[in-house]
Design a protein around this motif. Structure first.
Motif, PDB file in Angstrom:
ATOM      1  N   HIS A  22      37.408 -23.719  58.369  1.00 28.13           N
ATOM      2  CA  HIS A  22      38.371 -22.802  59.299  1.00 28.13           C
ATOM      3  C   HIS A  22      38.350 -23.107  60.525  1.00 28.13           C
ATOM      4  O   HIS A  22      39.059 -22.503  61.610  1.00 28.13           O
ATOM      5  N   GLY A  23      37.970 -24.272  60.988  1.00 26.04           N
ATOM      6  CA  GLY A  23      38.143 -25.159  62.348  1.00 26.04           C
ATOM      7  C   GLY A  23      36.970 -24.556  63.468  1.00 26.04           C
ATOM      8  O   GLY A  23      36.525 -23.412  63.281  1.00 26.04           O
ATOM      9  N   GLY A  35      40.777 -23.716  55.312  1.00 25.00           N
ATOM     10  CA  GLY A  35      40.868 -22.093  55.146  1.00 25.00           C
ATOM     11  C   GLY A  35      41.597 -21.402  56.129  1.00 25.00           C
ATOM     12  O   GLY A  35      42.097 -21.922  56.995  1.00 25.00           O
ATOM     13  N   PRO A  36      41.988 -19.988  55.958  1.00 27.63           N
ATOM     14  CA  PRO A  36      42.811 -19.446  56.887  1.00 27.63           C
ATOM     15  C   PRO A  36      42.015 -19.356  58.532  1.00 27.63           C
ATOM     16  O   PRO A  36      40.895 -19.398  58.512  1.00 27.63           O
ATOM     17  N   ASN A  37      43.064 -18.914  59.109  1.00 28.87           N
ATOM     18  CA  ASN A  37      42.712 -18.730  60.688  1.00 28.87           C
ATOM     19  C   ASN A  37      41.924 -17.192  60.790  1.00 28.87           C
ATOM     20  O   ASN A  37      42.399 -16.401  59.962  1.00 28.87           O
ATOM     21  N   LYS A  67      35.581 -12.965  67.689  1.00 27.83           N
ATOM     22  CA  LYS A  67      36.618 -13.858  68.163  1.00 27.83           C
ATOM     23  C   LYS A  67      38.376 -13.339  67.813  1.00 27.83           C
ATOM     24  O   LYS A  67      39.184 -14.028  67.927  1.00 27.83           O
ATOM     25  N   GLN A  68      38.214 -12.193  67.298  1.00 27.46           N
ATOM     26  CA  GLN A  68      39.613 -11.575  67.009  1.00 27.46           C
ATOM     27  C   GLN A  68      40.412 -11.579  68.430  1.00 27.46           C
ATOM     28  O   GLN A  68      39.729 -11.223  69.253  1.00 27.46           O
ATOM     29  N   GLY A  69      41.570 -11.948  68.244  1.00 21.86           N
ATOM     30  CA  GLY A  69      42.696 -12.140  69.253  1.00 21.86           C
ATOM     31  C   GLY A  69      42.190 -13.314  70.307  1.00 21.86           C
ATOM     32  O   GLY A  69      42.860 -13.044  71.369  1.00 21.86           O
ATOM     33  N   ALA A  88      46.668 -22.758  66.066  1.00 21.73           N
ATOM     34  CA  ALA A  88      46.148 -21.602  65.026  1.00 21.73           C
ATOM     35  C   ALA A  88      47.224 -21.994  63.797  1.00 21.73           C
ATOM     36  O   ALA A  88      48.440 -22.017  64.001  1.00 21.73           O
ATOM     37  N   LYS A  89      46.441 -21.605  62.803  1.00 20.63           N
ATOM     38  CA  LYS A  89      47.272 -21.753  61.361  1.00 20.63           C
ATOM     39  C   LYS A  89      48.104 -20.270  61.354  1.00 20.63           C
ATOM     40  O   LYS A  89      47.748 -19.444  61.812  1.00 20.63           O
TER      41      LYS A  89
END
Lengths: 185, 707
Positions: A106-107, A115-117, A168-170, A176-177
């Motif tokens: 996920h980075g 995996g997704p952002n 970490k939302q936003g 970013a993916k």
């Protein structure tokens, strides 16, 4: 074990004596032979438990113990999680666990790799509630390549990671993916 | 006894030149084997030591190390000792100088070809039998040359009765031939590639019957033979007990051959075979100790010699290590002990206490005994010998203690299950990081052992250098003996009949072999039709060959045992059917990394790509090497038709059109994986590369059954 000094044979100057077999050695040999026969008869002929049987017994025992442990813990709800996620220091623990277990896919900045952002409002599984995030971490999404972490991480650790992710939302990390899944309301 | 009987006294010349040749080869290859081992040990402690060179990654270096240690170092040592002692025990020169030399040079060529092919990745992946089919044939030919030369020498003998050392040599020659030939039945795919005729549990059974008895008949029986000659010779003491020799020789060769399946406890090998492996290993304890007792009691009362003849120290230590590891062996064969010790470094420690302590020290003692006598001089320095001994002993002990500690520590961590029913150490890497300090201790122990060995090399070099230049062959006066001996003792009569003795020895090893191997040859008896799996796709098969080439099996098992902690960690226990098309089987014997039998579909393709390029990108602190060349080398698609047709010949149910279109099918599947990698942000255009085939194989593991 007194030495029998009589020369028995000789080869190239090597003299061979013929002392009796040490008694303890002979008994060791006999006892291993007796044990071997009994063991084979018990396990292969007389219906002694197979390794698979032993596994079944041990797994049943494990399930029983597990059941007695789980029963005592309270039900998880969005509210109970909200409270749990608010604990002091939980984000630091979560950050560390994320870096070692989740960042590979996920980075480091949660920007998404394999995996997704995880910083946008788009979610592939569920709507991004605390319950949803916990469920994905715990059970994984095997068809998408997300391994289940339930068997690997302890409850507190899963909570910490989930709390860290939601914190970490936003955050709009660099690189970013693009969004995947559906936008949560 | 017989010298006074008026027999003709003849002057004969022993062939000591061949002994010198084998001795020097022992030292040269010994150094190579030890250095390969040290580099491998350092790689486990600090992975970048391999400098990203594919030829010396652990997966390729470890087979080179084991082959060099067993066949090059120990092999040359036993040939030297056998040729030297046999001539004297039988009072005759070796039957043929030509055969002796063909044996010597043939063996060195085999070693050289191993040293070239193994680093290049040509391997069958069967432990201690990695060498590919042309070399297998060469080994068989050279071994037959050795056997002919040996049995002709026995026929020419002037001493009627065969001494116990010769019994052990005979058992060695016969059994190694049988083991090598049966385990090497394979069908070539190309000049340096082949698939064994056995699959899954068959291959496992045959391979460990071979593997275990390579230890028995290459590292135990010949060395016991050497012990029976050089220990009484060097100490000038009588051999303790003739009847102990008889009892322990026959019980050892009869029982040893059965013990192979103890390497396969808790696997999907049928349980009766596992149980046989365990109980015969237990019964082997006393016969093994018979040799130690006879050796140590021969030395009894000569302890003052330890000061005047310090090379005796090597023999005492060798016999002690032999006793230790032949006690530990049966112990590790008990199912519940194996459950803890198998796949861990405990086994590595066990093996090295045998190889360094028993084989190494006995060989060193033999070299120190032989060189001054062969070159007709004195040893250059007893002081250096003393230093060699103490450095070596410290080295072996450090090696052994660190590895047993590492093995038990990691074994306990793997199996720890908490009250909540979860693994206490679910992250495999956590259990690796814990034992890395012990890998450093092991490497240090190995270094001490090598420094001691170098002292010996220098000592021997100086000894030979200072030896008289004129080495005139001296004749020995011998006369025929034993031919007029009257006896009614059955075994004594047998000792006078070389051929009958050899046939009986063959029968002794044939019984256990047939009883254990024959039933598993009818694989269908152990297969549940409903659980039969799909064969690998052509691309997966290509990937599997890369897995084999890189020696992945050296560090990763593919066999989940029916043990709670394993089921929790890796998934359901492995079944017979899951490896039924595996020619060769890939169960492995060591878990430096985790088991892979159910790794398929666990991670995305890109995860595997990143992991193979740099394991630390996805698993921090991993000690696995990088495999960057897999993204550069192309998969050979065309050879897949041939590979599938050989597999089909071996009974893998491939339809004709799959075989005919194997390359096209593989390229299609490769394209899909390459696209997936690219879509997820991996590099472009990987479809022709080996990495894609490997990923296809890894993703298929555990996915072939009916779900």
């Amino acid at each position: 074990m007194s030495d029998n000094n009589e020369k028995f044979h000789e080869y190239d100057g090597i003299i061979e004596h013929d002392n009796p077999l040490p008694t303890w050695w002979l008994w060791t040999f006999f006892l291993t032979i007796i044990f071997a026969f009994l063991y084979y008869i018990h396990y292969q002929l007389a219906g002694g438990g197979t390794l698979q049987d032993e596994l079944k017994v041990a797994m049943a025992q494990l399930e029983k113990e597990k059941a007695s442990v789980v029963d005592t813990s309270p039900m998880e709800t969005e509210d109970s999680l909200k409270e749990a996620f608010g604990k002091d220091g939980i984000l630091a623990v979560g950050a560390q666990a994320f870096a070692s277990k989740c960042a590979a896919c996920h980075g480091q900045e949660l920007q998404g790799l394999i995996g997704p952002n995880l910083t946008d409002k788009f979610w592939i599984h569920g709507k991004g509630t605390r319950m949803d995030v916990i469920a994905v971490i715990r059970n994984g999404a095997p068809d998408k390549g997300m391994p289940p972490w339930g068997p690997v991480m302890k409850k507190d650790e899963i909570y910490a990671v989930a709390a860290f992710i939601l914190s970490k939302q936003g955050s709009n990390p660099a690189g970013a993916k693009p969004p995947q899944g559906e936008e949560a309301p | 006894m017989n010298t006074t009987s008026g027999n003709l006294i003849e002057k004969i010349y022993y062939d000591d030149d061949i002994v010198k040749k084998f001795l020097l080869a022992t030292m040269v290859w010994g150094l190579a084997a030890f250095l390969f081992g040290l580099i491998a040990a350092l790689q486990l402690a600090y992975w970048p030591i391999n400098a990203n060179m594919e030829w010396i990654t652990f997966g390729r270096l470890r087979p080179l190390h084991t082959n060099a240690a067993i066949f090059a170092f120990a092999g040359n040592a036993i040939f030297a000792g056998i040729y030297h002692s046999t001539q004297r025990l039988l009072k005759t020169r070796l039957a043929s100088d030509l055969l002796s030399r063909m044996h010597f040079w043939g063996w060195q060529l085999i070693i050289l070809s191993a040293a070239i092919t193994l680093p290049l990745g040509y391997t069958q992946s069967k432990e201690y039998a990695e060498l590919e089919w042309p070399i297998d044939i060469a080994i068989a030919v050279v071994w037959v040359i050795f056997a002919i030369n040996y049995f002709l020498t026995i026929r020419n003998r002037r001493e009627k009765h065969l001494y116990v050392a010769i019994w052990f040599y005979i058992a060695t020659i016969i059994t190694v031939a049988v083991l090598h030939i049966v385990n090497s039945i394979e069908i070539p795919v190309g000049f340096l590639q082949s698939y064994p005729v056995y699959a899954g549990i068959q291959d496992a059974m045959v391979q460990w019957w071979y593997g275990h008895n390579a230890v028995a008949f290459f590292l135990t029986t010949p060395f016991l033979g050497l012990m029976y000659y050089y220990v009484p010779k060097a100490a000038n003491r009588p051999v303790y007990s003739y009847r102990l020799s008889i009892v322990h020789f026959w019980s050892l060769v009869f029982i040893y051959i059965w013990a192979g399946p103890h390497h396969l406890l808790y696997t999907s090998l049928p349980e009766w075979a596992q149980t046989l492996g365990m109980i015969f290993s237990l019964m082997l304890w006393a016969p093994s100790w018979g040799g130690m007792i006879n050796g140590l009691l021969t030395l009894k009362g000569s302890w003052s010699l330890l000061r005047t003849e310090p090379l005796i120290k090597f023999f005492v230590a060798a016999l002690t290590f032999y006793g230790m590891s032949t006690f530990e062996g049966p112990l590790l064969s008990i199912k519940s002990v194996s459950a803890l010790g198998h796949y861990t470094d405990w086994i590595i420690g066990h093996v090295h206490s045998g190889a360094l302590g028993w084989n190494g020290f006995l060989t060193f003692g033999m070299i120190y005994y032989l060189v001054p006598r062969l070159w007709k001089t004195e040893l250059y320095s007893k002081k250096l010998l003393e230093n060699h001994f103490w450095l070596g002993l410290t080295g072996v002990l450090l090696y052994y203690i660190s590895m047993v500690t590492a093995g038990i520590t990691q074994g306990l961590m793997w199996r720890a299950v908490g009250k909540d029913g979860q693994l206490v150490y679910p992250d495999f890497i956590e259990t690796v990081v814990r034992i890395v300090p012990l890998y450093w201790v092991r490497a240090f122990g190995g270094t001490l052992f090598i420094v001691g060995f170098l002292l010996m090399c220098y000592n021997i070099y100086k000894t030979i250098q200072l030896a008289p230049k004129e080495q005139k062959a001296e004749g020995t006066e011998v006369s025929r003996s034993g031919f007029d001996e009257k006896t009614d003792k059955t075994h004594r009569k047998l000792e006078g009949m070389g051929l009958v003795f050899s046939v009986l020895a063959f029968l002794a090893i044939a019984v256990g072999s047939v009883i254990e191997i024959y039933p598993t040859l009818s694989l269908h008896k152990y297969i549940t039709p409903a659980n039969i799996i799909e064969p690998y796709t052509p691309l997966e098969l290509a990937g599997r060959d890369i897995y084999i080439k890189e020696g992945c099996y050296v560090c990763h098992s593919q066999q989940i045992r029916p043990i709670v902690s394993e089921v929790l960690r890796y998934g359901a226990a492995s079944t017979v059917e899951e490896s039924m098309y595996d020619h060769p089987f890939q169960w492995g014997s060591k878990r430096t990394g985790p088991d892979l039998s159910r790794v398929g579909k666990k991670y995305p393709n890109l995860w595997h790509f990143s992991h193979m390029m740099d394991p630390r990108a996805v698993t921090p602190k991993s000690i696995m090497p990088n495999y960057p060349w897999l993204a550069e080398k192309d998969t050979d698609f065309l050879v897949l038709r041939k590979k599938l047709s050989v597999m089909k010949q071996l009974g893998v149910p491939y339809a004709d059109d799959i075989v005919a279109n194997a390359d096209i099918d593989a390229q299609k599947q490769a394209k899909l994986i390459a696209e997936d990698l690219e879509k997820n942000g991996g590099p472009r255009n990987l479809q022709k590369k080996e990495i894609v085939a490997l990923i296809a194989y890894l993703q298929s593991l555990g996915q072939k059954g009916k779900q």
